[in-house]
Scaffold this motif. Sequence first.
Motif, PDB file in Angstrom:
ATOM      1  N   SER A 137     -28.187 -13.607 -49.769  1.00 37.89           N
ATOM      2  CA  SER A 137     -29.087 -14.745 -49.691  1.00 37.89           C
ATOM      3  C   SER A 137     -28.643 -15.842 -50.622  1.00 37.89           C
ATOM      4  O   SER A 137     -28.871 -17.009 -50.378  1.00 37.89           O
ATOM      5  CB  SER A 137     -30.496 -14.314 -50.040  1.00 37.89           C
ATOM      6  OG  SER A 137     -30.508 -13.812 -51.355  1.00 37.89           O
TER       7      SER A 137
ATOM      8  N   PRO B 115     -33.296 -14.648 -34.438  1.00 35.35           N
ATOM      9  CA  PRO B 115     -33.184 -13.331 -35.082  1.00 35.35           C
ATOM     10  C   PRO B 115     -32.671 -12.274 -34.131  1.00 35.35           C
ATOM     11  O   PRO B 115     -31.905 -11.400 -34.519  1.00 35.35           O
ATOM     12  CB  PRO B 115     -34.622 -13.040 -35.530  1.00 35.35           C
ATOM     13  CG  PRO B 115     -35.477 -13.888 -34.656  1.00 35.35           C
ATOM     14  CD  PRO B 115     -34.671 -15.097 -34.299  1.00 35.35           C
TER      15      PRO B 115
ATOM     16  N   SER C 278     -27.947 -22.298 -46.160  1.00 29.79           N
ATOM     17  CA  SER C 278     -29.292 -22.651 -45.717  1.00 29.79           C
ATOM     18  C   SER C 278     -29.298 -22.896 -44.217  1.00 29.79           C
ATOM     19  O   SER C 278     -30.274 -22.596 -43.534  1.00 29.79           O
ATOM     20  CB  SER C 278     -29.809 -23.867 -46.482  1.00 29.79           C
ATOM     21  OG  SER C 278     -28.950 -24.953 -46.275  1.00 29.79           O
TER      22      SER C 278
ATOM     23  N   SER D 242     -28.494  -7.067 -41.508  1.00 35.04           N
ATOM     24  CA  SER D 242     -29.661  -7.510 -42.261  1.00 35.04           C
ATOM     25  C   SER D 242     -29.455  -7.266 -43.748  1.00 35.04           C
ATOM     26  O   SER D 242     -29.847  -8.066 -44.570  1.00 35.04           O
ATOM     27  CB  SER D 242     -30.908  -6.794 -41.778  1.00 35.04           C
ATOM     28  OG  SER D 242     -30.715  -5.406 -41.895  1.00 35.04           O
TER      29      SER D 242
ATOM     30  N   ASP E 129     -29.348 -19.480 -42.741  1.00 33.73           N
ATOM     31  CA  ASP E 129     -30.690 -18.921 -42.869  1.00 33.73           C
ATOM     32  C   ASP E 129     -31.606 -19.508 -41.801  1.00 33.73           C
ATOM     33  O   ASP E 129     -32.388 -18.802 -41.170  1.00 33.73           O
ATOM     34  CB  ASP E 129     -31.252 -19.213 -44.260  1.00 33.73           C
ATOM     35  CG  ASP E 129     -30.601 -18.345 -45.317  1.00 33.73           C
ATOM     36  OD1 ASP E 129     -29.937 -17.352 -44.916  1.00 33.73           O
ATOM     37  OD2 ASP E 129     -30.718 -18.659 -46.509  1.00 33.73           O
ATOM     38  N   HIS E 130     -31.483 -20.803 -41.647  1.00 31.66           N
ATOM     39  CA  HIS E 130     -32.274 -21.489 -40.638  1.00 31.66           C
ATOM     40  C   HIS E 130     -31.992 -20.887 -39.275  1.00 31.66           C
ATOM     41  O   HIS E 130     -32.880 -20.634 -38.471  1.00 31.66           O
ATOM     42  CB  HIS E 130     -31.927 -22.976 -40.656  1.00 31.66           C
ATOM     43  CG  HIS E 130     -32.638 -23.769 -39.609  1.00 31.66           C
ATOM     44  ND1 HIS E 130     -33.979 -24.060 -39.700  1.00 31.66           N
ATOM     45  CD2 HIS E 130     -32.204 -24.317 -38.444  1.00 31.66           C
ATOM     46  CE1 HIS E 130     -34.336 -24.772 -38.636  1.00 31.66           C
ATOM     47  NE2 HIS E 130     -33.283 -24.940 -37.863  1.00 31.66           N
ATOM     48  N   HIS E 131     -30.712 -20.636 -39.042  1.00 37.01           N
ATOM     49  CA  HIS E 131     -30.305 -20.063 -37.771  1.00 37.01           C
ATOM     50  C   HIS E 131     -30.897 -18.675 -37.597  1.00 37.01           C
ATOM     51  O   HIS E 131     -31.376 -18.325 -36.519  1.00 37.01           O
ATOM     52  CB  HIS E 131     -28.780 -19.991 -37.703  1.00 37.01           C
ATOM     53  CG  HIS E 131     -28.284 -19.404 -36.422  1.00 37.01           C
ATOM     54  ND1 HIS E 131     -27.913 -20.171 -35.348  1.00 37.01           N
ATOM     55  CD2 HIS E 131     -28.125 -18.114 -36.022  1.00 37.01           C
ATOM     56  CE1 HIS E 131     -27.525 -19.384 -34.351  1.00 37.01           C
ATOM     57  NE2 HIS E 131     -27.638 -18.144 -34.737  1.00 37.01           N
ATOM     58  N   HIS E 132     -30.868 -17.898 -38.659  1.00 36.54           N
ATOM     59  CA  HIS E 132     -31.421 -16.546 -38.579  1.00 36.54           C
ATOM     60  C   HIS E 132     -32.889 -16.590 -38.155  1.00 36.54           C
ATOM     61  O   HIS E 132     -33.346 -15.774 -37.363  1.00 36.54           O
ATOM     62  CB  HIS E 132     -31.312 -15.852 -39.931  1.00 36.54           C
ATOM     63  CG  HIS E 132     -29.906 -15.506 -40.273  1.00 36.54           C
ATOM     64  ND1 HIS E 132     -29.553 -14.933 -41.478  1.00 36.54           N
ATOM     65  CD2 HIS E 132     -28.754 -15.672 -39.592  1.00 36.54           C
ATOM     66  CE1 HIS E 132     -28.240 -14.748 -41.509  1.00 36.54           C
ATOM     67  NE2 HIS E 132     -27.742 -15.196 -40.376  1.00 36.54           N
ATOM     68  N   GLN E 133     -33.580 -17.548 -38.713  1.00 41.10           N
ATOM     69  CA  GLN E 133     -34.996 -17.645 -38.366  1.00 41.10           C
ATOM     70  C   GLN E 133     -35.170 -18.020 -36.903  1.00 41.10           C
ATOM     71  O   GLN E 133     -36.069 -17.555 -36.227  1.00 41.10           O
ATOM     72  CB  GLN E 133     -35.679 -18.677 -39.259  1.00 41.10           C
ATOM     73  CG  GLN E 133     -35.858 -18.166 -40.684  1.00 41.10           C
ATOM     74  CD  GLN E 133     -36.268 -19.267 -41.644  1.00 41.10           C
ATOM     75  OE1 GLN E 133     -36.542 -20.389 -41.212  1.00 41.10           O
ATOM     76  NE2 GLN E 133     -36.303 -18.956 -42.926  1.00 41.10           N
ATOM     77  N   GLN E 134     -34.276 -18.869 -36.427  1.00 43.74           N
ATOM     78  CA  GLN E 134     -34.404 -19.342 -35.047  1.00 43.74           C
ATOM     79  C   GLN E 134     -33.959 -18.301 -34.034  1.00 43.74           C
ATOM     80  O   GLN E 134     -34.514 -18.204 -32.954  1.00 43.74           O
ATOM     81  CB  GLN E 134     -33.583 -20.623 -34.877  1.00 43.74           C
ATOM     82  CG  GLN E 134     -34.418 -21.883 -34.972  1.00 43.74           C
ATOM     83  CD  GLN E 134     -33.605 -23.055 -34.485  1.00 43.74           C
ATOM     84  OE1 GLN E 134     -32.517 -23.310 -35.008  1.00 43.74           O
ATOM     85  NE2 GLN E 134     -34.097 -23.765 -33.496  1.00 43.74           N
TER      86      GLN E 134
END
Length: 340
Positions: free
Chosen positions: A150, A131, A121, A143, A124-129
């Motif tokens: 996931s 990309p 998680s 990707s 994932d958070h990092h990916h959102q921040q």
Amino acid sequence: MGRPPCCEKVGIKKGPWTPEEDIVLVSYIQEHGPGNWRAVPTNTGLLRCSKSCRLRWTNYLRPGIKRGNFTPHEEGMIIHLQALLGNKWAAIASYLPQRTDNDIKNYWNTHLKKKLKKIQSAVDHHHQQYPQAHNNILGSSISDSTTCNSNPLQYPTRNNVNDITSHASTTTLSLRSINQSSSSGGIYASSTENISRLLEGWMRTSPKSTNANLVSKPSLDQEESPKGGQDKDEGCDHDLLSHEAYESMVSFDNLNNVNAASWDRSSTNNCNSSSIKQVSETQSSTTPVIPNEKNKHIIRACDITSTPPLSFLEKWLLDESAAGQVLEDRMMELSPITLV
DNA sequence: AACAGCGTCAACCGCATCCAC
DNA sequence: AGTGGATGCGGTTGACGCTGT
């Protein structure tokens, strides 16, 4: 088809073993050696089924079992091996001769699974921040890897094995703190330790056959690192990765996976046992192959697919001497960033 | 102090596989 | 080749201890 359970007999005792029962079992095995479990309850008078006796022996009373805290190296081994082999706890345990499959399974389910979820998680958070940074580092293929991973707990494909590896390295760091909090045994545990002490003498005089299966297992897990004390961190738990830490992590793995990346994913889906094949083949030259019939079938099935080159992870797993070192190096490499 | 919720882990269960006959 | 007993394996359960309220 189902066979009636072996413990259907009336008068068969269930539940926790008492120290007295342990002593009876241990002294019987001391005399006759493990095996022929069917005869154990009859000959000892234990009101236990053969299965229960075998389980008690292999999971608890067997000499050489290490109980209590898992070292960071052991954790790393488990995470890596789980990524490679899936939930083949017996196979994983064969790399950690001092641990039982049950122990490893429990540890995975109670500690590592949870921790990897957290890490995931965080990633994932990092990916959102970030990309863009993420894509720059790993290219477009990541990707897919991210998507298919996931859920970090799913049976990994070849590609997300590598993804998991990156998690694993970091997890090892974060997990240090868990080590120190995990308790080892209670009142009863100490009584079995006493039994173990009783067994020490026997270990020196026991027939070869008795311990052969313990000794012959392939061991990537070196004796506990003498640096064990240094492995202890000061109890900090870092669940969120910094951007720099993440970049460092993925770029490291990116380097490692140059070979793996060129491996056609389509030929490897649902067939991560190619890794098993490599492990087995390589082992066969130096160490006993994991005696797993299931693996053999899978291996045969996978023989028709292309055989990828060894990834860094697999090399690492196969390189006994490097096993501990690489992990330590990775920790040293990341520690200034992640262990603030 | 009492209770509830949660985490841990030893042990059980059922199925798969092996192996002797 | 078929059968049945023995053993191995992985998933799940439940008792127990710890922690928070």
